[in-house]
Design a protein around this motif. Structure first.
Motif, PDB file in Angstrom:
ATOM      1  N   SER A  72       0.807  -1.233   0.000  1.00 23.26           N
ATOM      2  CA  SER A  72       0.000   0.000   0.000  1.00 23.26           C
ATOM      3  C   SER A  72       0.837   1.279   0.000  1.00 23.26           C
ATOM      4  N   ASN A  73       2.133   1.146   0.004  1.00 24.63           N
ATOM      5  CA  ASN A  73       3.053   2.273  -0.107  1.00 24.63           C
ATOM      6  C   ASN A  73       4.249   1.780  -0.912  1.00 24.63           C
ATOM      7  N   LEU A  74       4.175   1.952  -2.211  1.00 24.60           N
ATOM      8  CA  LEU A  74       5.195   1.350  -3.076  1.00 24.60           C
ATOM      9  C   LEU A  74       6.441   2.238  -3.153  1.00 24.60           C
ATOM     10  N   TRP A  75       7.146   2.293  -2.017  1.00 22.29           N
ATOM     11  CA  TRP A  75       8.415   3.013  -1.937  1.00 22.29           C
ATOM     12  C   TRP A  75       9.468   2.291  -2.783  1.00 22.29           C
ATOM     13  N   PRO A  76      10.586   2.926  -3.067  1.00 14.81           N
ATOM     14  CA  PRO A  76      11.658   2.256  -3.810  1.00 14.81           C
ATOM     15  C   PRO A  76      12.088   0.944  -3.157  1.00 14.81           C
ATOM     16  N   VAL A  77      12.170   0.908  -1.825  1.00 13.00           N
ATOM     17  CA  VAL A  77      12.610  -0.314  -1.153  1.00 13.00           C
ATOM     18  C   VAL A  77      11.590  -1.432  -1.324  1.00 13.00           C
ATOM     19  N   VAL A  78      10.299  -1.088  -1.393  1.00 14.30           N
ATOM     20  CA  VAL A  78       9.262  -2.103  -1.594  1.00 14.30           C
ATOM     21  C   VAL A  78       9.349  -2.650  -3.019  1.00 14.30           C
ATOM     22  N   LEU A  79       9.582  -1.765  -3.983  1.00 15.63           N
ATOM     23  CA  LEU A  79       9.764  -2.198  -5.369  1.00 15.63           C
ATOM     24  C   LEU A  79      11.003  -3.079  -5.480  1.00 15.63           C
ATOM     25  N   LYS A  80      12.049  -2.711  -4.767  1.00 10.56           N
ATOM     26  CA  LYS A  80      13.285  -3.498  -4.768  1.00 10.56           C
ATOM     27  C   LYS A  80      13.031  -4.895  -4.187  1.00 10.56           C
ATOM     28  N   LYS A  81      12.232  -4.962  -3.127  1.00 10.28           N
ATOM     29  CA  LYS A  81      11.895  -6.253  -2.510  1.00 10.28           C
ATOM     30  C   LYS A  81      11.118  -7.136  -3.485  1.00 10.28           C
ATOM     31  N   LEU A  82      10.191  -6.508  -4.228  1.00  9.98           N
ATOM     32  CA  LEU A  82       9.413  -7.249  -5.225  1.00  9.98           C
ATOM     33  C   LEU A  82      10.324  -7.853  -6.290  1.00  9.98           C
ATOM     34  N   LEU A  83      11.217  -7.035  -6.810  1.00  6.97           N
ATOM     35  CA  LEU A  83      12.137  -7.512  -7.846  1.00  6.97           C
ATOM     36  C   LEU A  83      13.024  -8.633  -7.306  1.00  6.97           C
ATOM     37  N   TYR A  84      13.498  -8.473  -6.092  1.00  6.23           N
ATOM     38  CA  TYR A  84      14.363  -9.486  -5.476  1.00  6.23           C
ATOM     39  C   TYR A  84      13.637 -10.820  -5.339  1.00  6.23           C
ATOM     40  N   ARG A  85      12.400 -10.770  -4.845  1.00  5.70           N
ATOM     41  CA  ARG A  85      11.631 -12.009  -4.676  1.00  5.70           C
ATOM     42  C   ARG A  85      11.438 -12.740  -6.009  1.00  5.70           C
ATOM     43  N   LEU A  86      11.238 -11.975  -7.055  1.00  8.28           N
ATOM     44  CA  LEU A  86      10.949 -12.569  -8.364  1.00  8.28           C
ATOM     45  C   LEU A  86      12.208 -12.885  -9.171  1.00  8.28           C
ATOM     46  N   GLY A  87      13.369 -12.678  -8.569  1.00  5.15           N
ATOM     47  CA  GLY A  87      14.613 -13.008  -9.255  1.00  5.15           C
ATOM     48  C   GLY A  87      14.958 -12.050 -10.377  1.00  5.15           C
ATOM     49  N   LEU A  88      14.448 -10.811 -10.275  1.00  2.93           N
ATOM     50  CA  LEU A  88      14.729  -9.778 -11.266  1.00  2.93           C
ATOM     51  C   LEU A  88      15.762  -8.800 -10.684  1.00  2.93           C
ATOM     52  N   PRO A  89      16.455  -8.025 -11.532  1.00  6.24           N
ATOM     53  CA  PRO A  89      17.484  -7.103 -11.023  1.00  6.24           C
ATOM     54  C   PRO A  89      16.913  -6.133  -9.978  1.00  6.24           C
ATOM     55  N   HIS A  90      17.353  -6.261  -8.741  1.00  5.87           N
ATOM     56  CA  HIS A  90      16.734  -5.512  -7.646  1.00  5.87           C
ATOM     57  C   HIS A  90      16.999  -4.007  -7.725  1.00  5.87           C
ATOM     58  N   ASP A  91      18.060  -3.592  -8.409  1.00  3.76           N
ATOM     59  CA  ASP A  91      18.393  -2.173  -8.499  1.00  3.76           C
ATOM     60  C   ASP A  91      18.025  -1.572  -9.856  1.00  3.76           C
ATOM     61  N   TYR A  92      17.098  -2.218 -10.545  1.00  3.51           N
ATOM     62  CA  TYR A  92      16.734  -1.816 -11.908  1.00  3.51           C
ATOM     63  C   TYR A  92      16.211  -0.381 -11.974  1.00  3.51           C
ATOM     64  N   PHE A  93      15.555   0.086 -10.906  1.00  2.00           N
ATOM     65  CA  PHE A  93      14.941   1.419 -10.917  1.00  2.00           C
ATOM     66  C   PHE A  93      15.672   2.399 -10.012  1.00  2.00           C
ATOM     67  N   LYS A  94      16.944   2.147  -9.799  1.00  2.70           N
ATOM     68  CA  LYS A  94      17.730   2.997  -8.903  1.00  2.70           C
ATOM     69  C   LYS A  94      17.700   4.469  -9.311  1.00  2.70           C
ATOM     70  N   GLU A  95      17.766   4.739 -10.600  1.00  2.50           N
ATOM     71  CA  GLU A  95      17.811   6.127 -11.066  1.00  2.50           C
ATOM     72  C   GLU A  95      16.504   6.879 -10.808  1.00  2.50           C
ATOM     73  N   TYR A  96      15.427   6.135 -10.549  1.00  2.00           N
ATOM     74  CA  TYR A  96      14.135   6.772 -10.326  1.00  2.00           C
ATOM     75  C   TYR A  96      13.755   6.854  -8.845  1.00  2.00           C
ATOM     76  N   GLU A  97      14.638   6.440  -7.956  1.00  2.00           N
ATOM     77  CA  GLU A  97      14.279   6.372  -6.536  1.00  2.00           C
ATOM     78  C   GLU A  97      13.838   7.724  -5.986  1.00  2.00           C
ATOM     79  N   GLY A  98      14.505   8.795  -6.405  1.00  2.00           N
ATOM     80  CA  GLY A  98      14.134  10.128  -5.928  1.00  2.00           C
ATOM     81  C   GLY A  98      12.714  10.500  -6.322  1.00  2.00           C
TER      82      GLY A  98
END
Length: 235
Positions: A152-178
């Motif tokens: 319910s609050n899709l912060w960068p860290v939550v998106l990173k957790k999602l990517l990690y769980r699914l075996g996708l590059p966890h830092d894929y959206f690093k440039e958009y974190e701000g």
């Protein structure tokens, strides 16, 4: 996964993104009918709340489409990468974590005089897990919907957790974190009574552009994972 199925998945993702973009565009166009600059600022508050809704909604939908596409392949656990295999072990891990569970072999040995000993119970559950471990790897991969949790609050860290769980590059959206932080902060600020005056056009526009760039990148990420079979352990 054959090319026809991958094309169908891309179509699903693009259609979902398109209607969201169209809705935001329709709502944004209403600004031309508002004369007061102050009213325009306040109207952008509603726009931003809707923008966040589409950001979270698309992320949830896209990753659900991704895990469904893998489930539909009817693979067994030993074929997929360890992240996805682990996701599919949810029920087995829950059973292992259940401290009240007394495996059948344990009951057979101690019958009605089950020792109330935590470490022994845990050891019995470990035996049960080890006994079945070879069978587990031969079972079908079924990744549950609950793996995709936007919290319910899709912060960068939550998106990173999602990517990690699914075996996708966890830092894929690093440039958009701000920009993501700004979006979630602003959305929460509106909900909690802050940002009462609303937003200038350049502030809102910058966030909107970044959000749709992120959503378009999610499509690219999923397409890459499917085409290159990154969901498999051999990829």
């Amino acid at each position: 996964m054959d090319s026809e199925k991958i094309l169908d998945i891309r179509t699903q993702l693009e259609e979902d993104l398109t209607w969201r973009q169209d809705e935001i565009r329709l709502l944004r166009n209403q600004l031309s009918y508002i004369n007061s600059d102050d009213d325009k600022k306040r109207y952008r508050k509603a726009l931003l709340v809707m923008l966040y809704s589409h950001y979270e909604g698309f992320c949830y939908t896209a990753f659900q489409i991704y895990i469904k596409s893998i489930n539909d392949e009817e693979l067994v656990r030993k074929q997929v990468n360890f992240h996805l295999a682990t996701c599919s072990f949810t029920k087995e891990f829950e059973a292992y974590d259940n401290v009240d569970l007394k495996p059948e072999h344990y009951r057979t040995i101690f019958k009605n005089n089950l020792p109330e000993e935590y470490k022994l119970h845990r050891f019995a559950r470990q035996i049960g897990l080890v006994e079945k471990i070879n069978d587990f790897w031969e079972q079908s991969v079924i990744i549950p919907d609950e793996v995709v949790n936007t919290e319910s609050n899709l912060w960068p860290v939550v998106l990173k957790k999602l990517l990690y769980r699914l075996g996708l590059p966890h830092d894929y959206f690093k440039e958009y974190e701000g920009k993501i932080n700004m979006l979630v902060n602003r959305r929460n600020g509106i909900s909690h009574g802050r940002d009462k005056e609303g937003f200038e056009e350049n502030v809102y526009t910058g966030i909107e552009q970044s959000v749709f760039s992120i959503l378009e990148s999610i499509i690219k990420l999923i397409m890459s994972a499917l085409k290159e079979k990154k969901y498999l352990i051999t990829s």
